[in-house]
Design a protein around this motif. Structure first.
Motif, short mmCIF file in Angstrom:
data_model
loop_
_atom_site.label_atom_id
_atom_site.label_comp_id
_atom_site.label_asym_id
_atom_site.label_seq_id
_atom_site.Cartn_x
_atom_site.Cartn_y
_atom_site.Cartn_z
N ARG A 117 -8.44 0.57 4.14
CA ARG A 117 -8.96 -1.24 4.08
C ARG A 117 -9.34 -1.38 2.71
NH1 ARG A 117 -11.91 -0.63 10.09
NH2 ARG A 117 -10.14 -0.83 11.27
N LYS A 118 -10.06 -0.37 2.26
CA LYS A 118 -10.75 -0.78 0.80
C LYS A 118 -9.60 -0.88 -0.18
CE LYS A 118 -13.79 1.06 -2.75
NZ LYS A 118 -14.73 2.16 -3.04
N GLN A 119 -8.22 0.06 -0.12
CA GLN A 119 -7.21 -0.46 -0.96
C GLN A 119 -6.72 -1.87 -0.68
OE1 GLN A 119 -4.98 3.08 0.24
NE2 GLN A 119 -5.12 3.93 -1.85
N LEU A 145 -6.27 -5.14 -3.02
CA LEU A 145 -4.86 -6.04 -3.33
C LEU A 145 -5.06 -7.40 -2.95
CD1 LEU A 145 -2.24 -3.74 -1.60
CD2 LEU A 145 -2.52 -4.06 -3.97
N PHE A 146 -5.90 -7.82 -1.86
CA PHE A 146 -6.03 -9.33 -1.61
C PHE A 146 -6.90 -9.70 -2.62
CE2 PHE A 146 -5.94 -8.22 3.19
CZ PHE A 146 -4.76 -8.76 3.49
N ASP A 147 -8.00 -8.99 -3.14
CA ASP A 147 -8.67 -9.67 -4.21
C ASP A 147 -8.11 -9.80 -5.50
OD1 ASP A 147 -11.15 -9.59 -2.47
OD2 ASP A 147 -11.76 -7.99 -3.19
N GLN A 148 -7.11 -9.06 -5.83
CA GLN A 148 -6.22 -9.37 -7.00
C GLN A 148 -5.40 -10.63 -6.81
OE1 GLN A 148 -3.67 -5.65 -7.43
NE2 GLN A 148 -5.53 -4.57 -7.85
N CYS A 149 -4.96 -10.93 -5.74
CA CYS A 149 -3.99 -11.98 -5.58
C CYS A 149 -4.75 -13.26 -5.03
CB CYS A 149 -3.00 -11.67 -4.59
SG CYS A 149 -1.72 -10.68 -5.08
N LEU A 168 0.77 -1.30 -0.05
CA LEU A 168 -0.09 -0.03 0.12
C LEU A 168 0.85 1.09 -0.12
CD1 LEU A 168 -2.54 -0.91 2.85
CD2 LEU A 168 -3.10 -0.69 0.36
N PRO A 169 0.18 2.39 -0.38
CA PRO A 169 1.01 3.66 -0.22
C PRO A 169 1.39 3.88 1.32
CG PRO A 169 -0.91 4.09 -1.45
CD PRO A 169 -1.05 2.89 -1.02
N ARG A 211 -9.98 7.84 6.34
CA ARG A 211 -8.77 7.20 5.91
C ARG A 211 -8.63 5.96 6.10
NH1 ARG A 211 -4.17 12.26 7.34
NH2 ARG A 211 -5.18 13.73 5.95
N VAL A 212 -9.12 5.44 7.35
CA VAL A 212 -9.05 3.97 7.72
C VAL A 212 -10.05 3.14 6.70
CG1 VAL A 212 -9.86 2.33 9.34
CG2 VAL A 212 -8.07 4.09 10.25
#
Length: 180
Positions: free
Chosen positions: A146-148, A152-156, A106-107, A141-142
């Motif tokens: 969490r959405k970001q 990432l999880f869904d991509q992998c 993540l950033p 921001r939290v």
């Protein structure tokens, strides 16, 4: 649209979906087989490739309901049959080890925020004060972070969740994903 390609792409997601809703893994495999057969038989009738995923998951939901309807004719369905709530401990432990790698992907601001709040247990109010921002800003921001992370999880990975949100199991769906 090639049925083999569609099945290869969505089979693990469908299995994770069924596992999150059913207790008996062997019944999950039976229902998944029915879903795959229906996919082979009916994929040609689908008019838009954009609708493949919702179409497949609707077939899975219908197959699951058909399974329980037929089972209820033979015997009563118990609450234990409806949910698969026993996590695959080895998979969950391996998945927990992946979280840190995903946070580093993540950033830096988002990763630091989630490490403090979700991993180290710092309250959001305390962290907002430490950063000198309002509590509502931090909450936003939290959620965005969490959405970001979830993206990432869904991509992998395909992740099966229990009803209360804990991880039951996961499978890597992208061979190029090196985070886990």
């Amino acid at each position: 649209m090639n049925a083999e390609t569609v099945i290869a792409e969505y089979q693990s997601s469908l299995r994770a979906f069924l596992l999150s809703r059913m207790r008996n893994p062997s019944e999950v495999d039976d229902i998944l087989q029915d879903v795959l057969i229906k996919t082979f038989q009916n994929l040609h009738s689908l008019k838009s490739e954009d609708k493949i995923k919702p179409w497949l998951f609707q077939i899975a939901r219908n197959a699951m309901m058909d399974h329980y309807r037929s089972k209820s004719r033979d015997a009563s369905v118990s609450q234990d049959d409806l949910w698969y709530d026993e996590p695959n401990e080895a998979a969950v432990h391996a998945f927990e080890g992946c979280v840190e790698a995903f946070l580093f992907a993540l950033p830096s601001e988002a990763g630091d925020l989630l490490r403090e709040v979700d991993l180290h247990g710092v309250s959001q109010k305390e962290y907002a004060e430490r950063l000198g921002i309002s509590y509502s800003t931090l909450k936003s921001r939290v959620q965005a972070s969490r959405k970001q992370l979830r993206q990432l999880f869904d991509q992998c990975c395909d992740i099966a969740f229990a009803a209360e949100g804990s991880v039951l199991d996961y499978t890597r769906n992208s061979p190029g994903c090196d985070r886990c």
